[in-house]
Design a protein around this motif. Structure first.
Motif, mmCIF file in Angstrom:
data_model
loop_
_atom_site.group_PDB
_atom_site.id
_atom_site.type_symbol
_atom_site.label_atom_id
_atom_site.label_comp_id
_atom_site.label_asym_id
_atom_site.label_seq_id
_atom_site.Cartn_x
_atom_site.Cartn_y
_atom_site.Cartn_z
ATOM 1 N N MET A 101 0.843 -1.183 0.000
ATOM 2 C CA MET A 101 0.000 0.000 0.000
ATOM 3 C C MET A 101 0.886 1.244 0.000
ATOM 4 O O MET A 101 1.880 1.285 0.695
ATOM 5 C CB MET A 101 -0.891 -0.030 1.238
ATOM 6 C CG MET A 101 -1.833 1.104 1.346
ATOM 7 S SD MET A 101 -3.106 1.025 0.077
ATOM 8 C CE MET A 101 -4.129 2.345 0.576
ATOM 9 N N ILE A 102 0.499 2.225 -0.769
ATOM 10 C CA ILE A 102 1.294 3.446 -0.821
ATOM 11 C C ILE A 102 1.257 4.151 0.539
ATOM 12 O O ILE A 102 0.304 4.013 1.292
ATOM 13 C CB ILE A 102 0.838 4.397 -1.946
ATOM 14 C CG1 ILE A 102 -0.548 4.978 -1.697
ATOM 15 C CG2 ILE A 102 0.940 3.733 -3.301
ATOM 16 C CD1 ILE A 102 -0.957 6.060 -2.684
ATOM 17 N N THR A 103 2.308 4.872 0.817
ATOM 18 C CA THR A 103 2.380 5.613 2.071
ATOM 19 C C THR A 103 1.605 6.921 1.937
ATOM 20 O O THR A 103 1.267 7.354 0.833
ATOM 21 C CB THR A 103 3.838 5.937 2.431
ATOM 22 O OG1 THR A 103 4.361 6.826 1.430
ATOM 23 C CG2 THR A 103 4.684 4.676 2.526
ATOM 24 N N ARG A 104 1.395 7.560 3.056
ATOM 25 C CA ARG A 104 0.739 8.872 3.070
ATOM 26 C C ARG A 104 1.564 9.866 2.252
ATOM 27 O O ARG A 104 1.018 10.679 1.517
ATOM 28 C CB ARG A 104 0.582 9.335 4.518
ATOM 29 C CG ARG A 104 -0.206 10.607 4.683
ATOM 30 C CD ARG A 104 -0.227 11.009 6.172
ATOM 31 N NE ARG A 104 -1.241 11.989 6.393
ATOM 32 C CZ ARG A 104 -2.466 11.735 6.828
ATOM 33 N NH1 ARG A 104 -2.840 10.518 7.090
ATOM 34 N NH2 ARG A 104 -3.336 12.713 6.996
ATOM 35 N N GLU A 105 2.885 9.780 2.371
ATOM 36 C CA GLU A 105 3.767 10.676 1.627
ATOM 37 C C GLU A 105 3.641 10.439 0.118
ATOM 38 O O GLU A 105 3.592 11.391 -0.661
ATOM 39 C CB GLU A 105 5.218 10.501 2.076
ATOM 40 C CG GLU A 105 5.493 10.959 3.498
ATOM 41 C CD GLU A 105 4.976 9.990 4.574
ATOM 42 O OE1 GLU A 105 4.849 8.763 4.300
ATOM 43 O OE2 GLU A 105 4.668 10.466 5.684
ATOM 44 N N GLN A 106 3.602 9.173 -0.287
ATOM 45 C CA GLN A 106 3.430 8.856 -1.713
ATOM 46 C C GLN A 106 2.068 9.331 -2.211
ATOM 47 O O GLN A 106 1.956 9.824 -3.328
ATOM 48 C CB GLN A 106 3.591 7.351 -1.945
ATOM 49 C CG GLN A 106 5.008 6.869 -1.755
ATOM 50 C CD GLN A 106 5.088 5.344 -1.716
ATOM 51 O OE1 GLN A 106 4.242 4.675 -1.113
ATOM 52 N NE2 GLN A 106 6.102 4.817 -2.370
ATOM 53 N N PHE A 107 1.047 9.150 -1.395
ATOM 54 C CA PHE A 107 -0.288 9.635 -1.727
ATOM 55 C C PHE A 107 -0.242 11.138 -1.972
ATOM 56 O O PHE A 107 -0.720 11.636 -2.998
ATOM 57 C CB PHE A 107 -1.261 9.294 -0.577
ATOM 58 C CG PHE A 107 -2.571 10.007 -0.629
ATOM 59 C CD1 PHE A 107 -3.584 9.572 -1.477
ATOM 60 C CD2 PHE A 107 -2.819 11.118 0.179
ATOM 61 C CE1 PHE A 107 -4.817 10.229 -1.517
ATOM 62 C CE2 PHE A 107 -4.036 11.774 0.150
ATOM 63 C CZ PHE A 107 -5.040 11.327 -0.707
ATOM 64 N N ASN A 108 0.353 11.871 -1.042
ATOM 65 C CA ASN A 108 0.432 13.326 -1.174
ATOM 66 C C ASN A 108 1.280 13.740 -2.377
ATOM 67 O O ASN A 108 0.921 14.691 -3.079
ATOM 68 C CB ASN A 108 0.955 13.959 0.116
ATOM 69 C CG ASN A 108 -0.092 14.003 1.208
ATOM 70 O OD1 ASN A 108 -1.285 14.109 0.941
ATOM 71 N ND2 ASN A 108 0.347 13.903 2.444
ATOM 72 N N GLN A 109 2.369 13.051 -2.636
ATOM 73 C CA GLN A 109 3.204 13.366 -3.792
ATOM 74 C C GLN A 109 2.435 13.175 -5.092
ATOM 75 O O GLN A 109 2.511 13.996 -6.002
ATOM 76 C CB GLN A 109 4.470 12.500 -3.806
ATOM 77 C CG GLN A 109 5.480 12.885 -2.765
ATOM 78 C CD GLN A 109 6.631 11.908 -2.664
ATOM 79 O OE1 GLN A 109 6.633 10.849 -3.284
ATOM 80 N NE2 GLN A 109 7.628 12.253 -1.864
ATOM 81 N N HIS A 110 1.702 12.081 -5.189
ATOM 82 C CA HIS A 110 0.934 11.826 -6.415
ATOM 83 C C HIS A 110 -0.140 12.889 -6.614
ATOM 84 O O HIS A 110 -0.277 13.450 -7.705
ATOM 85 C CB HIS A 110 0.302 10.436 -6.403
ATOM 86 C CG HIS A 110 -0.538 10.188 -7.606
ATOM 87 N ND1 HIS A 110 0.000 10.037 -8.861
ATOM 88 C CD2 HIS A 110 -1.884 10.125 -7.765
ATOM 89 C CE1 HIS A 110 -0.975 9.886 -9.743
ATOM 90 N NE2 HIS A 110 -2.129 9.927 -9.095
ATOM 91 N N CYS A 111 -0.896 13.175 -5.565
ATOM 92 C CA CYS A 111 -1.958 14.178 -5.679
ATOM 93 C C CYS A 111 -1.381 15.551 -6.019
ATOM 94 O O CYS A 111 -1.947 16.285 -6.841
ATOM 95 C CB CYS A 111 -2.767 14.245 -4.394
ATOM 96 S SG CYS A 111 -3.775 12.768 -4.078
ATOM 97 N N ALA A 112 -0.245 15.891 -5.429
ATOM 98 C CA ALA A 112 0.388 17.185 -5.682
ATOM 99 C C ALA A 112 0.830 17.324 -7.132
ATOM 100 O O ALA A 112 0.888 18.432 -7.670
ATOM 101 C CB ALA A 112 1.581 17.383 -4.749
ATOM 102 N N ALA A 113 1.116 16.209 -7.778
ATOM 103 C CA ALA A 113 1.576 16.234 -9.169
ATOM 104 C C ALA A 113 0.435 16.437 -10.167
ATOM 105 O O ALA A 113 0.685 16.706 -11.340
ATOM 106 C CB ALA A 113 2.316 14.935 -9.484
ATOM 107 N N LEU A 114 -0.810 16.327 -9.720
ATOM 108 C CA LEU A 114 -1.960 16.506 -10.602
ATOM 109 C C LEU A 114 -2.204 17.999 -10.812
ATOM 110 O O LEU A 114 -2.296 18.756 -9.838
ATOM 111 C CB LEU A 114 -3.189 15.807 -10.024
ATOM 112 C CG LEU A 114 -3.043 14.293 -9.868
ATOM 113 C CD1 LEU A 114 -4.194 13.713 -9.056
ATOM 114 C CD2 LEU A 114 -2.941 13.607 -11.221
ATOM 115 N N LYS A 115 -2.296 18.409 -12.052
ATOM 116 C CA LYS A 115 -2.368 19.829 -12.400
ATOM 117 C C LYS A 115 -3.513 20.553 -11.697
ATOM 118 O O LYS A 115 -4.660 20.135 -11.782
ATOM 119 C CB LYS A 115 -2.522 19.974 -13.915
ATOM 120 C CG LYS A 115 -2.438 21.410 -14.378
ATOM 121 C CD LYS A 115 -2.424 21.521 -15.876
ATOM 122 C CE LYS A 115 -2.225 22.973 -16.268
ATOM 123 N NZ LYS A 115 -2.012 23.115 -17.685
#
Length: 118
Positions: free
Chosen positions: A1-15
């Motif tokens: 499962m992705i970490t909270r940090e990975q979750f936030n990084q992915h969401c932050a990358a969405l325009k």
């Protein structure tokens, strides 16, 4: 499962995605002021649950799987919550978060999409 940090990084990358902390420390991701994904605060050592918007078909299919439930308070709007690390692969989870973003983008007005550069 992705970490909270990975979750936030992915969401932050969405325009155009924006991040706020609300509801007792939850990471809440929005586009155009509308929420598309949430990672609520959990206790140390607890599994990081993640909630996000899905389409009607995905809601029906995914809520039948072990470890995935209708999201508390948001189920009527077709949101699900991942409650188990084995409920879906990291790749599928990332794709569903991206799809949640796209679903919400489609609900924005044309003017707002244009303003956000979408």
């Amino acid at each position: 499962m992705i970490t909270r940090e990975q979750f936030n990084q992915h969401c932050a990358a969405l325009k155009g995605a924006t991040h706020v902390i609300q509801w007792g420390g939850a990471d809440v991701w929005k586009i155009g002021g509308k929420i598309f994904a949430i990672a609520p605060r959990v206790g140390e050592g607890e599994f990081q649950k993640i909630s996000f918007k899905v389409n009607d078909f995905a809601y029906e299919v995914l809520t039948q799987k072990d470890g995935i439930v209708p999201a508390p308070y948001l189920a009527r709007a077709k949101w699900i919550q991942i409650q188990s690390p084995n409920a879906m692969t990291d790749e599928d989870l990332i794709q569903h978060i991206t799809d949640a973003y796209a679903i919400i983008v489609e609900k924005l007005t044309k003017a707002l999409r244009h303003e956000l550069g979408l």
